[in-house]
Design a protein around this motif. Structure first.
Motif, PDB file in Angstrom:
ATOM      1  N   UNK A 161       0.827  -1.214   0.000  1.00  0.00           N
ATOM      2  CA  UNK A 161       0.000   0.000   0.000  1.00  0.00           C
ATOM      3  C   UNK A 161       0.862   1.266   0.000  1.00  0.00           C
ATOM      4  N   UNK A 162       1.907   1.275   0.855  1.00  0.00           N
ATOM      5  CA  UNK A 162       2.735   2.475   1.009  1.00  0.00           C
ATOM      6  C   UNK A 162       4.146   2.204   0.489  1.00  0.00           C
ATOM      7  N   UNK A 163       4.637   3.134  -0.327  1.00  0.00           N
ATOM      8  CA  UNK A 163       5.905   2.955  -1.031  1.00  0.00           C
ATOM      9  C   UNK A 163       6.736   4.223  -0.930  1.00  0.00           C
ATOM     10  N   UNK A 164       8.061   4.059  -0.823  1.00  0.00           N
ATOM     11  CA  UNK A 164       8.979   5.191  -0.967  1.00  0.00           C
ATOM     12  C   UNK A 164       9.921   4.910  -2.125  1.00  0.00           C
ATOM     13  N   UNK A 165      10.101   5.913  -2.988  1.00  0.00           N
ATOM     14  CA  UNK A 165      11.037   5.829  -4.110  1.00  0.00           C
ATOM     15  C   UNK A 165      12.164   6.815  -3.851  1.00  0.00           C
ATOM     16  N   UNK A 166      13.390   6.297  -3.770  1.00  0.00           N
ATOM     17  CA  UNK A 166      14.559   7.141  -3.506  1.00  0.00           C
ATOM     18  C   UNK A 166      15.339   7.348  -4.802  1.00  0.00           C
ATOM     19  N   UNK A 167      15.490   8.612  -5.180  1.00  0.00           N
ATOM     20  CA  UNK A 167      16.225   8.955  -6.391  1.00  0.00           C
ATOM     21  C   UNK A 167      15.273   9.205  -7.538  1.00  0.00           C
ATOM     22  N   UNK A 168      15.092  10.464  -7.930  1.00  0.00           N
ATOM     23  CA  UNK A 168      14.103  10.823  -8.936  1.00  0.00           C
ATOM     24  C   UNK A 168      14.749  11.123 -10.277  1.00  0.00           C
ATOM     25  N   UNK A 169      15.621  10.194 -10.707  1.00  0.00           N
ATOM     26  CA  UNK A 169      16.061  10.198 -12.089  1.00  0.00           C
ATOM     27  C   UNK A 169      15.011   9.502 -12.936  1.00  0.00           C
ATOM     28  N   UNK A 170      15.388   9.051 -14.122  1.00  0.00           N
ATOM     29  CA  UNK A 170      14.412   8.406 -15.002  1.00  0.00           C
ATOM     30  C   UNK A 170      13.851   7.138 -14.379  1.00  0.00           C
ATOM     31  N   UNK A 171      14.693   6.340 -13.716  1.00  0.00           N
ATOM     32  CA  UNK A 171      14.229   5.115 -13.070  1.00  0.00           C
ATOM     33  C   UNK A 171      13.230   5.416 -11.952  1.00  0.00           C
ATOM     34  N   UNK A 172      13.633   6.265 -11.019  1.00  0.00           N
ATOM     35  CA  UNK A 172      12.804   6.549  -9.865  1.00  0.00           C
ATOM     36  C   UNK A 172      11.541   7.308 -10.217  1.00  0.00           C
ATOM     37  N   UNK A 173      11.666   8.305 -11.085  1.00  0.00           N
ATOM     38  CA  UNK A 173      10.493   9.100 -11.442  1.00  0.00           C
ATOM     39  C   UNK A 173       9.458   8.237 -12.166  1.00  0.00           C
ATOM     40  N   UNK A 174       9.931   7.364 -13.053  1.00  0.00           N
ATOM     41  CA  UNK A 174       8.991   6.498 -13.771  1.00  0.00           C
ATOM     42  C   UNK A 174       8.351   5.485 -12.823  1.00  0.00           C
ATOM     43  N   UNK A 175       9.109   5.020 -11.819  1.00  0.00           N
ATOM     44  CA  UNK A 175       8.529   4.112 -10.822  1.00  0.00           C
ATOM     45  C   UNK A 175       7.425   4.817 -10.044  1.00  0.00           C
ATOM     46  N   UNK A 176       7.667   6.062  -9.651  1.00  0.00           N
ATOM     47  CA  UNK A 176       6.658   6.826  -8.906  1.00  0.00           C
ATOM     48  C   UNK A 176       5.407   7.049  -9.751  1.00  0.00           C
ATOM     49  N   UNK A 177       5.589   7.365 -11.036  1.00  0.00           N
ATOM     50  CA  UNK A 177       4.440   7.551 -11.922  1.00  0.00           C
ATOM     51  C   UNK A 177       3.656   6.247 -12.057  1.00  0.00           C
ATOM     52  N   UNK A 178       4.378   5.158 -12.323  1.00  0.00           N
ATOM     53  CA  UNK A 178       3.732   3.867 -12.534  1.00  0.00           C
ATOM     54  C   UNK A 178       2.932   3.428 -11.315  1.00  0.00           C
ATOM     55  N   UNK A 179       3.509   3.586 -10.129  1.00  0.00           N
ATOM     56  CA  UNK A 179       2.844   3.130  -8.906  1.00  0.00           C
ATOM     57  C   UNK A 179       1.666   4.027  -8.527  1.00  0.00           C
ATOM     58  N   UNK A 180       1.782   5.331  -8.761  1.00  0.00           N
ATOM     59  CA  UNK A 180       0.639   6.202  -8.480  1.00  0.00           C
ATOM     60  C   UNK A 180      -0.502   5.934  -9.457  1.00  0.00           C
ATOM     61  N   UNK A 181      -0.172   5.571 -10.699  1.00  0.00           N
ATOM     62  CA  UNK A 181      -1.199   5.186 -11.671  1.00  0.00           C
ATOM     63  C   UNK A 181      -2.017   4.008 -11.160  1.00  0.00           C
ATOM     64  N   UNK A 182      -1.362   3.137 -10.402  1.00  0.00           N
ATOM     65  CA  UNK A 182      -2.019   1.927  -9.894  1.00  0.00           C
ATOM     66  C   UNK A 182      -2.647   2.139  -8.518  1.00  0.00           C
ATOM     67  N   UNK A 183      -2.587   3.349  -7.993  1.00  0.00           N
ATOM     68  CA  UNK A 183      -3.299   3.661  -6.763  1.00  0.00           C
ATOM     69  C   UNK A 183      -2.520   3.501  -5.474  1.00  0.00           C
ATOM     70  N   UNK A 184      -1.213   3.273  -5.549  1.00  0.00           N
ATOM     71  CA  UNK A 184      -0.416   3.144  -4.332  1.00  0.00           C
ATOM     72  C   UNK A 184      -0.104   4.521  -3.749  1.00  0.00           C
ATOM     73  N   UNK A 185       0.117   4.555  -2.444  1.00  0.00           N
ATOM     74  CA  UNK A 185       0.549   5.775  -1.767  1.00  0.00           C
ATOM     75  C   UNK A 185       2.065   5.856  -1.899  1.00  0.00           C
ATOM     76  N   UNK A 186       2.556   6.835  -2.647  1.00  0.00           N
ATOM     77  CA  UNK A 186       3.964   6.877  -3.023  1.00  0.00           C
ATOM     78  C   UNK A 186       4.637   8.139  -2.491  1.00  0.00           C
ATOM     79  N   UNK A 187       5.742   7.947  -1.768  1.00  0.00           N
ATOM     80  CA  UNK A 187       6.596   9.047  -1.327  1.00  0.00           C
ATOM     81  C   UNK A 187       7.780   9.126  -2.296  1.00  0.00           C
ATOM     82  N   UNK A 188       7.962  10.276  -2.940  1.00  0.00           N
ATOM     83  CA  UNK A 188       9.044  10.487  -3.895  1.00  0.00           C
ATOM     84  C   UNK A 188      10.137  11.308  -3.219  1.00  0.00           C
TER      85      UNK A 188
END
Length: 329
Positions: A161-188
């Motif tokens: 349910x709750x996720x943290x993504x560390x590092x907002x380069x292309x990998x991290x930013x795309x992970x945050x986008x993908x997970x928020x699209x799926x409804x997860x609570x994401x800390x960037x």
């Protein structure tokens, strides 16, 4: 033709080089429209000397010529390159995991001439057709986004349910986008204001400045932490934030050995999942995501011409960029 030639570490030069030979059987000649600078390019640039070759593996372009037997693309097609060269016959390739191929032949742009050039000759099987509503610049994100999607495919997200993504380069930013699209609570999380501001602009709601008290800002009890940095500091911070039975997904490449709390993993029953490269399935999935979500376009933050390559690579190394691309043609 003009190309960037990797002579050795810290000496990648703009040079006149011969055009690639005509494509042989199963090969294609591509006019490179855009080639992205990957984090692995920066590791290579700062690392050990390499033989004369043309770097660049995140490329998209237009088919100029096709060799004998090529049926999946034709002249004029807009294509993006999957740069991994696998054997196609071993148990891993047959099962859809060519990234684990023990007879791995290398990566176009790493062991073979790549996309920081006006033209490149590549195997036809490594090319994918681009959707009409995906532009060349965005298509260069296929490689990092497919790596990220490969990582998410490797873990069990059913209890997350709750996720943290560390590092907002292309990998991290795309992970945050993908997970928020799926409804997860994401800390960037990042330490660069440029990336934090971009995260806010693309609609990420829980953006955390990594220079502050991250544990206080997030509160702990996370189900999943994604390290898109490759840092011992991030690993240890993740172990403090994860709930018992949580998962650490390792996407980033570490430049030096990582030290972490072994007992934290044992007592917390933490799962650690590493990720290497991508599969054809996740490459196609990345293209479909680009076609349905315009936020990915905003991850290409800087664009340079081939004769501005020094400025391009310095921008990529500065940390104040997400995806830097070069346009040879």
């Amino acid at each position: 033709m003009k190309a960037i030639l990797a002579k050795d570490a810290y000496r990648w030069v703009l040079a006149d080089v011969p055009d690639p030979p005509p494509p042989g059987p199963g090969e294609v000649l591509v006019e490179v429209r855009v080639c992205g600078i990957c984090g692995s390019d920066l590791h290579d640039y700062k690392g050990k000397p390499s033989k004369d070759r043309i770097p660049g593996h995140e490329l998209a372009g237009v088919v100029l010529e096709v060799g004998e037997g090529v049926k999946n693309v034709k002249v004029g097609d807009r294509v993006v390159l999957n740069p991994v060269l696998d054997c196609g016959e071993c148990r891993w390739c047959v099962s859809g995991q060519p990234n684990l191929c023990p007879q791995f032949k290398g990566v176009i742009g790493c062991q073979y001439d790549g996309g920081f050039a006006e033209k490149v000759r590549v195997p036809a099987k490594n090319l994918l057709l681009m959707p009409q509503n995906v532009d060349f610049r965005t298509a260069t994100l296929c490689d990092p986004v497919a790596v990220m999607l490969n990582g998410l495919d490797l873990i069990d997200l059913s209890g997350v349910e709750r996720v943290a993504v560390f590092g907002l380069g292309a990998l991290g930013m795309s992970a945050a986008i993908s997970l928020t699209r799926s409804g997860y609570e994401v800390y960037a999380v990042d330490i660069r204001e440029f990336k934090l501001q971009l995260a806010r602009e693309i609609g990420l709601e829980k953006v955390v400045d990594g220079k502050g008290d991250v544990i206080k800002a997030i509160g702990g009890g996370l189900d999943l932490c994604i390290d898109a940095v490759g840092s011992g500091e991030v690993v240890n911070l993740s172990l403090r934030l994860l709930r018992k039975g949580g998962t650490l997904l390792a996407l980033g490449i570490a430049e030096k050995p990582v030290q972490f709390s072994w007992n934290g993993i044992v007592f917390g029953q933490i799962r650690i999942q590493g990720v290497f490269a991508h599969t054809r399935t996740t490459f196609r999935k990345a293209l479909r995501m680009f076609a349905s979500d315009e936020r990915f376009q905003k991850l290409v933050t800087h664009c340079f011409k081939l004769d501005q390559f020094d400025q391009a690579i310095q921008t990529a190394m500065s940390g104040d960029a997400v995806k830097v691309v070069v346009e040879p043609s």
